[in-house]
Design a protein around this motif. Structure first.
Motif, PDB file in Angstrom:
ATOM      1  N   TRP A  41       0.836  -1.188   0.000  1.00 16.39           N
ATOM      2  CA  TRP A  41       0.000   0.000   0.000  1.00 16.39           C
ATOM      3  C   TRP A  41       0.877   1.245   0.000  1.00 16.39           C
ATOM      4  CZ3 TRP A  41       1.651  -1.703   4.681  1.00 16.39           C
ATOM      5  CH2 TRP A  41       1.851  -0.778   5.698  1.00 16.39           C
ATOM      6  N   VAL A  42       0.312   2.355  -0.441  1.00 13.93           N
ATOM      7  CA  VAL A  42       1.007   3.639  -0.517  1.00 13.93           C
ATOM      8  C   VAL A  42       0.465   4.551   0.568  1.00 13.93           C
ATOM      9  CG1 VAL A  42       1.447   5.683  -1.945  1.00 13.93           C
ATOM     10  CG2 VAL A  42       1.401   3.409  -3.001  1.00 13.93           C
ATOM     11  N   GLN A  43       1.364   5.156   1.324  1.00 12.11           N
ATOM     12  CA  GLN A  43       0.947   6.046   2.410  1.00 12.11           C
ATOM     13  C   GLN A  43       2.083   6.972   2.800  1.00 12.11           C
ATOM     14  OE1 GLN A  43      -0.746   4.019   5.826  1.00 12.11           O
ATOM     15  NE2 GLN A  43      -0.248   5.709   7.215  1.00 12.11           N
ATOM     16  N   ASN A  44       1.761   8.237   3.037  1.00 13.32           N
ATOM     17  CA  ASN A  44       2.728   9.216   3.527  1.00 13.32           C
ATOM     18  C   ASN A  44       2.700   9.182   5.057  1.00 13.32           C
ATOM     19  OD1 ASN A  44       4.270  11.406   4.250  1.00 13.32           O
ATOM     20  ND2 ASN A  44       3.247  12.868   2.892  1.00 13.32           N
ATOM     21  N   LEU A  45       3.730   8.592   5.654  1.00 14.41           N
ATOM     22  CA  LEU A  45       3.770   8.443   7.106  1.00 14.41           C
ATOM     23  C   LEU A  45       4.015   9.756   7.834  1.00 14.41           C
ATOM     24  CD1 LEU A  45       5.765   5.096   7.427  1.00 14.41           C
ATOM     25  CD2 LEU A  45       3.305   5.441   7.700  1.00 14.41           C
ATOM     26  N   ASN A  46       4.373  10.797   7.111  1.00 10.96           N
ATOM     27  CA  ASN A  46       4.506  12.105   7.745  1.00 10.96           C
ATOM     28  C   ASN A  46       3.162  12.823   7.846  1.00 10.96           C
ATOM     29  OD1 ASN A  46       7.259  11.947   8.211  1.00 10.96           O
ATOM     30  ND2 ASN A  46       7.796  12.802   6.210  1.00 10.96           N
ATOM     31  N   MET A  47       2.156  12.283   7.146  1.00 15.93           N
ATOM     32  CA  MET A  47       0.811  12.842   7.215  1.00 15.93           C
ATOM     33  C   MET A  47      -0.116  11.988   8.084  1.00 15.93           C
ATOM     34  SD  MET A  47       0.884  15.626   5.396  1.00 15.93           S
ATOM     35  CE  MET A  47      -0.852  15.948   5.100  1.00 15.93           C
ATOM     36  N   TRP A  68      14.074   5.627   7.902  1.00 14.57           N
ATOM     37  CA  TRP A  68      13.839   6.329   9.160  1.00 14.57           C
ATOM     38  C   TRP A  68      14.216   7.808   9.068  1.00 14.57           C
ATOM     39  CZ3 TRP A  68      12.140   4.397  14.026  1.00 14.57           C
ATOM     40  CH2 TRP A  68      12.283   5.283  15.096  1.00 14.57           C
ATOM     41  N   GLN A  69      15.241   8.113   8.291  1.00 18.31           N
ATOM     42  CA  GLN A  69      15.739   9.496   8.224  1.00 18.31           C
ATOM     43  C   GLN A  69      14.749  10.481   7.622  1.00 18.31           C
ATOM     44  OE1 GLN A  69      17.261   6.821   6.675  1.00 18.31           O
ATOM     45  NE2 GLN A  69      18.264   7.450   4.783  1.00 18.31           N
ATOM     46  N   TYR A  70      13.622   9.995   7.085  1.00 11.32           N
ATOM     47  CA  TYR A  70      12.620  10.883   6.508  1.00 11.32           C
ATOM     48  C   TYR A  70      11.387  11.048   7.399  1.00 11.32           C
ATOM     49  CZ  TYR A  70      15.617   9.914   2.547  1.00 11.32           C
ATOM     50  OH  TYR A  70      16.714   9.767   1.739  1.00 11.32           O
ATOM     51  N   LEU A  71      11.367  10.350   8.521  1.00 17.05           N
ATOM     52  CA  LEU A  71      10.198  10.403   9.403  1.00 17.05           C
ATOM     53  C   LEU A  71      10.204  11.671  10.257  1.00 17.05           C
ATOM     54  CD1 LEU A  71      10.058   6.696  10.631  1.00 17.05           C
ATOM     55  CD2 LEU A  71       8.572   7.795   8.935  1.00 17.05           C
ATOM     56  N   GLN A  72       9.130  12.429  10.183  1.00 15.95           N
ATOM     57  CA  GLN A  72       8.994  13.613  11.033  1.00 15.95           C
ATOM     58  C   GLN A  72       8.320  13.278  12.363  1.00 15.95           C
ATOM     59  OE1 GLN A  72       7.218  15.983   7.632  1.00 15.95           O
ATOM     60  NE2 GLN A  72       8.439  17.599   8.595  1.00 15.95           N
ATOM     61  N   TYR A  73       7.624  12.153  12.418  1.00 18.62           N
ATOM     62  CA  TYR A  73       6.952  11.726  13.648  1.00 18.62           C
ATOM     63  C   TYR A  73       7.329  10.270  13.948  1.00 18.62           C
ATOM     64  CZ  TYR A  73       4.412  15.973  12.652  1.00 18.62           C
ATOM     65  OH  TYR A  73       4.096  17.284  12.383  1.00 18.62           O
ATOM     66  N   ASN A 104      25.096   6.811   5.675  1.00 15.10           N
ATOM     67  CA  ASN A 104      25.259   8.264   5.804  1.00 15.10           C
ATOM     68  C   ASN A 104      24.738   9.013   4.580  1.00 15.10           C
ATOM     69  OD1 ASN A 104      27.204   7.475   3.994  1.00 15.10           O
ATOM     70  ND2 ASN A 104      28.957   8.200   5.186  1.00 15.10           N
ATOM     71  N   ARG A 105      23.951   8.347   3.771  1.00 16.07           N
ATOM     72  CA  ARG A 105      23.336   8.995   2.604  1.00 16.07           C
ATOM     73  C   ARG A 105      21.883   9.336   2.904  1.00 16.07           C
ATOM     74  NH1 ARG A 105      24.653   5.902  -3.013  1.00 16.07           N
ATOM     75  NH2 ARG A 105      26.534   4.749  -2.420  1.00 16.07           N
ATOM     76  N   ALA A 106      21.355  10.319   2.170  1.00 21.06           N
ATOM     77  CA  ALA A 106      19.936  10.670   2.285  1.00 21.06           C
ATOM     78  C   ALA A 106      19.605  11.684   1.198  1.00 21.06           C
ATOM     79  CB  ALA A 106      19.618  11.255   3.659  1.00 21.06           C
TER      80      ALA A 106
END
Length: 216
Positions: free
Chosen positions: A91-97, A117-122, A146-148
């Motif tokens: 499934w597709v979902q924006n975990l920051n929303m 994990w490095q993209y999670l705001q919550y 160490n990439r992002a």
């Protein structure tokens, strides 16, 4: 661990869906990193497991010689996920929303997050939700280097050292019902010139945690 508003902010504040709308059929991690990751999965994943590959893409880095009971994928690009032959469903979902996931309580044997994990705001809410859907005493493997995409990474990640990032991940997990089992901090090396010599490549970091909460 309590994150401030500034910790959660990122350079690119546009909707994440815009950034991920075009599929990227490339490897964002080095050969040696991917090999180490697959070897790690071989140690922990069993063929009877139901696996959640969270923040996945067109490849899952799972051992090719094992067929698991079920692999459920999640990500931000439907085309990439549809190209991932290891996923039985996705499934597709924006975990920051939205952090609530469409998965039943205590139905997952193993959760995987690689370079996500490095993209999670919550992350607190995500890790708490994972403790709901992953079985008691089952595990979560969070791996990164160490990439992002730095414009999409929150400040807490972008402006931290490698050691602080490990501490950040473990602190969030512990405060949300997880028991840290192992922390890996390793160098990797890519072979060059037909294997005659090697050069240092992406560092390999992984936090392996067990769900310390009782089944819901």
């Amino acid at each position: 661990m309590k994150l401030s508003i500034n910790d959660r902010e990122k350079m690119d504040i546009a909707d994440d869906q815009i950034f991920y709308q075009q599929p990227r059929y490339v490897h964002h991690l080095s050969d040696s990193f991917r090999t180490r990751l697959t070897n790690l999965y071989s140690e922990y994943l069993l063929k009877h497991h139901v696996i959640l590959d969270l923040m996945s893409s067109w490849v899952s880095h799972l051992p090719s010689n094992i067929r698991y009971k079920k692999v459920i994928g999640h990500g931000m690009n439907e085309a990439e996920l549809g190209s991932n032959k290891r996923l039985d469903k996705f499934w597709v979902q924006n975990l920051n929303m939205k952090q609530n996931m469409p998965i039943e309580d205590s139905s997952i044997d193993a959760g995987l997050i690689v370079a996500g994990w490095q993209y999670l705001q919550y992350p607190e809410k995500v890790s708490l939700e994972l403790s709901r859907i992953i079985k008691s005493d089952s595990f979560l493997i969070i791996s990164f280097t160490n990439r992002a995409f730095w414009t999409k990474a929150p400040n807490i990640w972008t402006y931290s050292s490698e050691e602080k990032r490990i501490k950040y991940v473990t602190s969030v997990l512990i405060s949300n019902g997880w028991r840290i089992e192992k922390i890996l901090n390793e160098k990797t090396h890519d072979k060059k010139l037909f294997g005659f010599y090697s050069s240092e490549s992406d560092p390999f970091f992984s936090v392996i945690a067990r769900n310390n909460k009782s089944n819901y």
